[in-house]
Scaffold this active site. Structure first.
Site, PDB file in Angstrom:
ATOM      1  CE  LYS A  16      -3.650  -2.427   2.499  1.00  0.00           C
ATOM      2  NZ  LYS A  16      -4.612  -2.588   1.382  1.00  0.00           N
ATOM      3  CB  SER A  17       4.485   1.879   0.375  1.00  0.00           C
ATOM      4  OG  SER A  17       4.802   1.224   1.693  1.00  0.00           O
ATOM      5  CB  THR A  62       9.279  -3.811   2.002  1.00  0.00           C
ATOM      6  OG1 THR A  62       8.676  -4.832   2.849  1.00  0.00           O
ATOM      7  CG2 THR A  62       9.021  -4.412   0.627  1.00  0.00           C
ATOM      8  CE  LYS A  66      11.217  -3.612   6.297  1.00  0.00           C
ATOM      9  NZ  LYS A  66      10.381  -3.472   7.280  1.00  0.00           N
ATOM     10  CG  ASP A 102       9.939  -0.560   9.857  1.00  0.00           C
ATOM     11  OD1 ASP A 102       9.094  -0.147   9.140  1.00  0.00           O
ATOM     12  OD2 ASP A 102      10.636  -1.224   9.513  1.00  0.00           O
ATOM     13  CB  ALA A 131       9.517  -6.758  12.916  1.00  0.00           C
ATOM     14  CG  ASN A 151      12.254 -14.815  19.769  1.00  0.00           C
ATOM     15  OD1 ASN A 151      11.234 -14.568  19.033  1.00  0.00           O
ATOM     16  ND2 ASN A 151      13.499 -15.514  19.422  1.00  0.00           N
ATOM     17  CG  MET A 212       4.797  -5.067  14.498  1.00  0.00           C
ATOM     18  SD  MET A 212       6.547  -4.759  14.183  1.00  0.00           S
ATOM     19  CE  MET A 212       7.064  -4.119  15.942  1.00  0.00           C
ATOM     20  CE1 TYR A 214       1.086  -3.632   6.291  1.00  0.00           C
ATOM     21  CE2 TYR A 214      -0.999  -4.035   4.761  1.00  0.00           C
ATOM     22  CZ  TYR A 214       0.307  -3.613   4.934  1.00  0.00           C
ATOM     23  OH  TYR A 214       1.144  -3.385   3.854  1.00  0.00           O
TER      24      TYR A 214
HETATM   25  P1  ATR Z   1      10.960 -10.227  10.944  1.00  0.00           P
HETATM   26  O1  ATR Z   1      12.151  -9.309  10.068  1.00  0.00           O
HETATM   27  O2  ATR Z   1       9.656 -10.043  10.418  1.00  0.00           O
HETATM   28  O3  ATR Z   1      11.150  -9.681  12.305  1.00  0.00           O
HETATM   29  P2  ATR Z   1      12.683 -12.492  11.435  1.00  0.00           P
HETATM   30  O4  ATR Z   1      13.908 -11.603  11.404  1.00  0.00           O
HETATM   31  O5  ATR Z   1      12.775 -13.681  10.607  1.00  0.00           O
HETATM   32  O6  ATR Z   1      11.684 -11.597  10.515  1.00  0.00           O
HETATM   33  O7  ATR Z   1      12.020 -12.818  12.868  1.00  0.00           O
HETATM   34  C1  ATR Z   1      10.844 -13.637  13.054  1.00  0.00           C
HETATM   35  C2  ATR Z   1      10.344 -13.683  14.500  1.00  0.00           C
HETATM   36  O8  ATR Z   1       9.187 -14.139  14.487  1.00  0.00           O
HETATM   37  C3  ATR Z   1      11.385 -14.443  15.217  1.00  0.00           C
HETATM   38  O9  ATR Z   1      11.481 -13.634  16.465  1.00  0.00           O
HETATM   39  C4  ATR Z   1      10.713 -15.867  15.273  1.00  0.00           C
HETATM   40  O10 ATR Z   1      11.080 -16.432  16.459  1.00  0.00           O
HETATM   41  P3  ATR Z   1      12.481 -17.318  16.349  1.00  0.00           P
HETATM   42  O11 ATR Z   1      13.728 -16.533  16.770  1.00  0.00           O
HETATM   43  O12 ATR Z   1      12.206 -18.270  17.619  1.00  0.00           O
HETATM   44  O13 ATR Z   1      12.659 -17.738  14.961  1.00  0.00           O
HETATM   45  C5  ATR Z   1       9.350 -15.418  15.381  1.00  0.00           C
HETATM   46  N1  ATR Z   1       8.472 -16.347  15.072  1.00  0.00           N
HETATM   47  C6  ATR Z   1       8.008 -16.791  13.819  1.00  0.00           C
HETATM   48  N2  ATR Z   1       7.156 -17.737  13.759  1.00  0.00           N
HETATM   49  C7  ATR Z   1       6.933 -17.683  14.926  1.00  0.00           C
HETATM   50  C8  ATR Z   1       5.797 -18.594  15.904  1.00  0.00           C
HETATM   51  N3  ATR Z   1       4.992 -19.543  15.081  1.00  0.00           N
HETATM   52  N4  ATR Z   1       5.573 -18.678  16.939  1.00  0.00           N
HETATM   53  C9  ATR Z   1       6.446 -17.703  17.773  1.00  0.00           C
HETATM   54  N5  ATR Z   1       7.340 -16.964  16.964  1.00  0.00           N
HETATM   55  C10 ATR Z   1       7.589 -17.059  15.801  1.00  0.00           C
END
Ligand code: ATR
Length: 268
Positions: A16-17, A62, A66, A102, A131, A151, A212, A214
Site C-alpha cells: 500500500k506504500s 521491504t 532490509k 518502522d 521487526a 521469543n 505489526m 495487517y
Molecule cells: P522479521 O524481520 O519479520 O522480524 P525474522 O527476523 O525472521 O522476521 O524474525 C521472525 C520472528 O518471529 C522471530 O522472533 C521468530 O522467532 P524465533 O527467533 O524463535 O525464530 C518469530 N516467529 C516466527 N514464527 C513464530 C511462531 N509460529 N511462534 C512464535 N514466534 C515465531
C-alpha cells in the site's frame, strides 16, 4: 518531471506504500512519483545502484532486503544501527544514507492514533527478529516503566536485549506474568496463521494488543487478545506512520496521517 522515489522488495505487488506516498504528495502539493520495484532476490544492490544512477532521490526497502540495505549504506542513523536493518534510503551525490522508520511509526501509531502514552507503561514485545529489533530503541526512548522481551528462541532475545542500554526483562513464554499495558506482536507468526504461545494472563481489560501485521482479517494474535479482554490494533497505522516518517526524512515536511489511514481502512 518531479523527483522520484521507489519501494524495493520481493514481492512488492500488494504494498500500500505507493498509495500512501501519493496521498502525502497530493496533500502537500509536492510533485513527486513513488512506485514499486521488484528486485531479483540476488539483485538488490544492482537495483539500488541503477536507481541512484538514474537520479532517484530515495527508496523504501521491504521484505527481504532490509538487512542487505543496512550493509549497503554509507551513513546510518542511530535507530537504523540499533535495528540492524534499514527501511529508508536517501541518495545524495553517490552517498547512501540509511534510516529505519518502522519503530518510530509504531510509536506514532500507539501514542498518536491509538492515543495511548507509552511512558510509564508495562510493555511486552513478542519476537526478536528484525521487526522487534527495529521497535526497541524508539520504545525505550518513550520511557516505559518496564520493557519485557519474549521469543521462541530464548538465546536470540537475550542477545538482542544485551545491545540496549536499558534493563530489558527477557522471559520465556511460560514465565510471563501480566497483565501488560501494551503487548506488541513483532513475530512473523501471523504470516502463517500461527499464534505465539502467549499465556492469557499477559492480557487484561486495560491492555492494548498490537499486531505489526495487517490485512483484511484479524490475526490469530488479535483474536486471542480480544478473547481475553484486550483492545486490539493491526499494523496498518504503523505502516502509514513509518511512511510519514520516511516522507519527512526525504522532504522535510510532515504529512498529516489521519485521513490517509481512514481511507485505507475504508478501502480494506
Ligand atoms: P522479521 O524481520 O519479520 O522480524 P525474522 O527476523 O525472521 O522476521 O524474525 C521472525 C520472528 O518471529 C522471530 O522472533 C521468530 O522467532 P524465533 O527467533 O524463535 O525464530 C518469530 N516467529 C516466527 N514464527 C513464530 C511462531 N509460529 N511462534 C512464535 N514466534 C515465531
Amino acid at each position: 518531471m518531479g523527483d522520484f522515489y521507489r519501494l524495493i522488495g520481493n514481492p512488492v505487488g500488494h504494498s500500500k506504500s505507493p498509495l500512501i506516498h501519493a496521498a502525502f504528495a497530493r496533500q502537500l502539493g509536492i510533485d513527486l512519483t513513488y512506485d514499486s520495484v521488484l528486485a531479483p532476490l540476488d539483485g538488490f544492490a544492482a537495483t539500488v545502484a541503477a536507481l541512484a544512477a538514474a537520479g532517484c532521490k530515495g527508496a523504501n526497502v521491504t521484505v527481504p532486503f532490509k538487512i542487505a540495505a543496512f550493509a549497503l549504506c554509507t551513513r546510518l542513523s542511530a535507530r537504523a544501527r540499533a535495528a540492524g536493518a534499514v527501511n529508508t534510503l536517501t541518495f545524495d551525490a553517490g552517498a547512501i544514507a540509511g534510516d529505519n522508520t518502522d519503530g518510530a511509526g509504531l510509536v506514532a501509531d500507539i501514542t498518536g492514533n491509538a492515543g495511548l502514552a507509552i511512558a510509564g507503561q508495562r510493555v511486552l514485545v513478542v519476537g526478536a527478529g528484525g521487526a522487534a529489533r527495529g521497535a526497541l530503541l524508539p520504545l525505550i526512548e518513550q520511557g516505559p516503566a518496564t520493557l519485557t522481551l519474549v521469543n521462541r528462541t530464548a538465546a536470540t532475545a537475550a542477545a538482542v536485549a544485551a545491545q540496549f542500554d536499558f534493563p530489558i526483562d527477557v522471559r520465556a513464554f511460560a514465565e510471563l506474568r501480566g497483565p501488560f499495558d501494551i503487548v506488541i506482536n513483532a513475530t512473523s507468526a501471523s504470516l502463517t496463521g500461527a499464534l505465539p504461545p502467549l499465556p492469557a494472563c499477559v492480557f487484561g481489560a486495560g491492555t492494548l494488543a498490537l499486531d505489526m501485521m495487517y490485512g483484511a482479517a484479524s490475526t490469530p494474535f488479535m483474536a486471542f487478545a480480544a478473547e481475553h479482554g484486550a483492545a486490539t490494533r493491526d499494523g496498518l497505522g504503523m505502516l502509514v506512520e513509518q511512511a510519514a516518517e520516511a516522507f519527512y526524512g526525504w522532504r522535510g515536511v510532515r504529512p498529516a496521517t489521519a485521513a490517509v489511514l481512514a481511507s485505507l481502512r475504508a478501502a480494506a
